[in-house]
Design a protein around this motif. Sequence first.
Motif, PDB file in Angstrom:
ATOM      1  N   UNK A 293       0.838  -1.204   0.000  1.00 16.95           N
ATOM      2  CA  UNK A 293       0.000   0.000   0.000  1.00 16.95           C
ATOM      3  C   UNK A 293       0.869   1.248   0.000  1.00 16.95           C
ATOM      4  N   UNK A 294       1.939   1.234   0.810  1.00 17.64           N
ATOM      5  CA  UNK A 294       2.841   2.387   0.865  1.00 17.64           C
ATOM      6  C   UNK A 294       3.495   2.602  -0.492  1.00 17.64           C
ATOM      7  N   UNK A 295       3.881   1.509  -1.159  1.00 23.37           N
ATOM      8  CA  UNK A 295       4.501   1.622  -2.482  1.00 23.37           C
ATOM      9  C   UNK A 295       3.507   2.179  -3.492  1.00 23.37           C
TER      10      UNK A 295
ATOM     11  N   UNK B  94       2.840  10.102  -9.556  1.00 30.65           N
ATOM     12  CA  UNK B  94       1.968  10.430 -10.684  1.00 30.65           C
ATOM     13  C   UNK B  94       1.476  11.869 -10.581  1.00 30.65           C
ATOM     14  N   UNK B  95       1.107  12.278  -9.358  1.00 28.22           N
ATOM     15  CA  UNK B  95       0.676  13.655  -9.164  1.00 28.22           C
ATOM     16  C   UNK B  95       1.797  14.653  -9.391  1.00 28.22           C
ATOM     17  N   UNK B  96       2.986  14.332  -8.878  1.00 25.97           N
ATOM     18  CA  UNK B  96       4.149  15.206  -9.087  1.00 25.97           C
ATOM     19  C   UNK B  96       4.456  15.333 -10.571  1.00 25.97           C
ATOM     20  N   UNK B  97       4.387  14.220 -11.292  1.00 27.18           N
ATOM     21  CA  UNK B  97       4.670  14.247 -12.724  1.00 27.18           C
ATOM     22  C   UNK B  97       3.675  15.142 -13.461  1.00 27.18           C
ATOM     23  N   UNK B  98       2.402  15.091 -13.053  1.00 27.79           N
ATOM     24  CA  UNK B  98       1.399  15.942 -13.701  1.00 27.79           C
ATOM     25  C   UNK B  98       1.712  17.422 -13.466  1.00 27.79           C
TER      26      UNK B  98
ATOM     27  N   UNK C  27       9.915   9.860 -11.762  1.00 28.78           N
ATOM     28  CA  UNK C  27       9.793  10.449 -10.426  1.00 28.78           C
ATOM     29  C   UNK C  27       9.809   9.352  -9.363  1.00 28.78           C
ATOM     30  N   UNK C  28       9.047   8.286  -9.593  1.00 27.41           N
ATOM     31  CA  UNK C  28       8.997   7.187  -8.636  1.00 27.41           C
ATOM     32  C   UNK C  28      10.342   6.509  -8.457  1.00 27.41           C
ATOM     33  N   UNK C  29      11.078   6.364  -9.541  1.00 28.25           N
ATOM     34  CA  UNK C  29      12.407   5.761  -9.458  1.00 28.25           C
ATOM     35  C   UNK C  29      13.324   6.601  -8.578  1.00 28.25           C
ATOM     36  N   UNK C  30      13.286   7.909  -8.754  1.00 26.39           N
ATOM     37  CA  UNK C  30      14.117   8.801  -7.939  1.00 26.39           C
ATOM     38  C   UNK C  30      13.707   8.699  -6.463  1.00 26.39           C
ATOM     39  N   UNK C  31      12.409   8.650  -6.202  1.00 27.91           N
ATOM     40  CA  UNK C  31      11.923   8.585  -4.818  1.00 27.91           C
ATOM     41  C   UNK C  31      12.402   7.313  -4.134  1.00 27.91           C
ATOM     42  N   UNK C  32      12.160   6.152  -4.754  1.00 26.57           N
ATOM     43  CA  UNK C  32      12.496   4.889  -4.094  1.00 26.57           C
ATOM     44  C   UNK C  32      14.005   4.646  -4.075  1.00 26.57           C
ATOM     45  N   UNK C  33      14.724   5.120  -5.089  1.00 27.81           N
ATOM     46  CA  UNK C  33      16.182   5.014  -5.054  1.00 27.81           C
ATOM     47  C   UNK C  33      16.750   5.863  -3.919  1.00 27.81           C
ATOM     48  N   UNK C  34      16.169   7.037  -3.697  1.00 26.72           N
ATOM     49  CA  UNK C  34      16.603   7.893  -2.587  1.00 26.72           C
ATOM     50  C   UNK C  34      16.336   7.225  -1.247  1.00 26.72           C
TER      51      UNK C  34
ATOM     52  N   UNK D 237      11.071  -2.217  -3.928  1.00 25.32           N
ATOM     53  CA  UNK D 237      10.072  -1.339  -4.542  1.00 25.32           C
ATOM     54  C   UNK D 237      10.614  -0.614  -5.767  1.00 25.32           C
ATOM     55  N   UNK D 238      11.924  -0.518  -5.898  1.00 29.10           N
ATOM     56  CA  UNK D 238      12.527   0.223  -7.011  1.00 29.10           C
ATOM     57  C   UNK D 238      12.166  -0.370  -8.377  1.00 29.10           C
ATOM     58  N   UNK D 239      12.161  -1.706  -8.544  1.00 25.46           N
ATOM     59  CA  UNK D 239      11.858  -2.241  -9.879  1.00 25.46           C
ATOM     60  C   UNK D 239      10.458  -1.940 -10.400  1.00 25.46           C
ATOM     61  N   UNK D 240       9.513  -1.565  -9.542  1.00 21.01           N
ATOM     62  CA  UNK D 240       8.159  -1.299 -10.050  1.00 21.01           C
ATOM     63  C   UNK D 240       8.193  -0.163 -11.076  1.00 21.01           C
ATOM     64  N   UNK D 241       8.684   1.029 -10.731  1.00 25.70           N
ATOM     65  CA  UNK D 241       8.792   2.056 -11.777  1.00 25.70           C
ATOM     66  C   UNK D 241       9.913   1.770 -12.764  1.00 25.70           C
TER      67      UNK D 241
END
Length: 654
Positions: free
Chosen positions: A293-295, A303-307, A406-413, A443-447
């Motif tokens: 759920x957190x992921x 998705x919101x940030x990207x928009x 964006x998601x990749x950067x977040x989870x990699x961070x 969680x990183x591989x999802x995006x």
Amino acid sequence: MTLQPWVDALPGFGVVVAVLLVPGLLVAWAVGLRGVTAWGASPTLSVTVLTLGGIVASRSGTRWSTGVAVGATVVAVLLAGAVGLALRARRSSRPSPERTGVRLAAAGSALLGAVMSLASSVPGMGTPDNLVDSPDVVFHLNRVRSMLSSGDTSSLGATGFYPSGFHDLAVTALQLHPMPLVTAANMVVLAVTAVAWPLGCLAMARHVFGPRPAALVATAVCSASFVAFPSYLLGWGVVWAQVVGICLVPGTFALVLAATTRHTGEAVVGRDVAVTALVLALPGQFFGHPTGIVTVAGLAASLGVAALLRVALEQPGRPRRRALAALAVAVTLSLVLAAVLPLVSRRIAFLSSFSWAPYESVPQAVLAALLHAPHFQPRLWVLSAVVLLGVVAAVRRLHAALWAAVGFVVFATLYVLAAAVNSTFTAIFTGFWYNDAVRVAASVPVPAVVLAVAGLGALARAASQLVARLSSSRPATRGVGALLVPALVGALFLVGTGFNDQAAKVALVSNYYQPPQRGRQLANADELADLRTLALMTPPDAGIAGVAANGSSLVYALTGRRSLFTTLSPVRGGDVQTIAGGLDHVASRPDVCAALERQQIGWAITGKAYYWARSGNDDIDRGMVVLAGRPGLERVARQGRFVLYKITACGGTL
């Protein structure tokens, strides 16, 4: 590796896959989902049916059974069907069905993804009944046995909340098709990683790249390309519940994409249907594992940030200023929420309290995140280059994969914070993953799967343009190139990655299931069979004492006989410590006899303990290590390294 055991396990695997897909597919079709999205969301919807059904059955005093599982599915389908009919009545037009070519490409891609996943997992496991090297495997297997014995499969049990998606899948499959418990657990792991994971990734790709067969095939290949997930989590921990949770994320997030973004290509899912299906899927995602759920929430935020980024980069003036202001507010609120949650939730505070010493410097962790090599795993150079190319393509073209960047950067961070810092402050952000860098890395591989497909697409476009220029005077050649170039790019990717870094993934899984060191496995398949043989020599209601780390803690899981130890966690005080520390002197210890009577223990299994995780009970179970020749104990049988004793002291009536 011998194939025959796997051939024998195929029916069990098929039953697990059916349990994973059929309830969810029926619910998906009833509510109005179609095409790749329905297949991708079906595992999450199935877990919703099983977990909510288990909770309702438990609260109503009903034992979980095949009939109850069927009843829960029927009720869920009827409810979903009623909602689906209402939605269809309100809709003036229906979404277009998937084209036949897209359906065939999706089916072939799902099969390809499954085969590529199994190609590393199956050789790594060795045999279907191999026990993974993990202290937590004792807990998971005993929990499945407890559910089978009690008929209570609720995630909200008497001992508190624990996500039961993994266990409910195993119990339901075992009730349909009896098989060894260890085999059933391994089949669930294989099914979710080889079926649910690629199907979910295909559903995500369908809503990012549209009805493009080449993108679907590329997604299947890329879903099996990462070491961080699912290969690493097949053994690490072992965190089987989180494996289920992360495998469900892509299918759940595909519903988020269908509900919130513009349709790419033909629209096959209405937004109202997608929203309804998402509501139905969220309980399964949560009870699969809350980390999922957190992921999903993190990806939705991305998705919101990207928009907002798209508006800020594309539209000048007031729209840009508003987008930047909204972005600043969103980031601030996210940080505040992350800081406040541990203060208002004891559960989240508990998760955040886990402490792991940093094992990398910040530059090392950044490099590991970029090269998809968490916790000193092999660096995936070619895959990483393709993912980074996907990031560039998503940012430059501002297309539907921007959220993945964006998601990749977040989870990699988050991985860098967990691996290289891991402080009280960073626990605010990484606590949902127990501050464990390996869990965060999953969680990183999802995006990253979406970005890898975008990167391969960029390479294919560049190669196609080159071919078009070179063959501008030969149209027939250009037509052939349109088909051959993507295939050639895919082939070069597979060759460049060593067929998805197959050797690295097999070695990783094998290190957990077939460890070279004797002390890295609690008991091998033959020893588990020996334990089972001895335990079945006792009465069905027998209670058996045994050394926790010699495998005896699995007696309950293997046979249903009660066991003194049911985990490898250290035990302090109480009857368990009294028995474990004094059984060898039971004839002269009234307190041991009293403890045996209270716990209804009348048998003991001893044998040398090799396992590395036994240190927690070394000073506790010393009284059960050597029982040979001790008064009050009668030797009954020996099987391999294990010896069964009947406790004849204390009146011998237990």
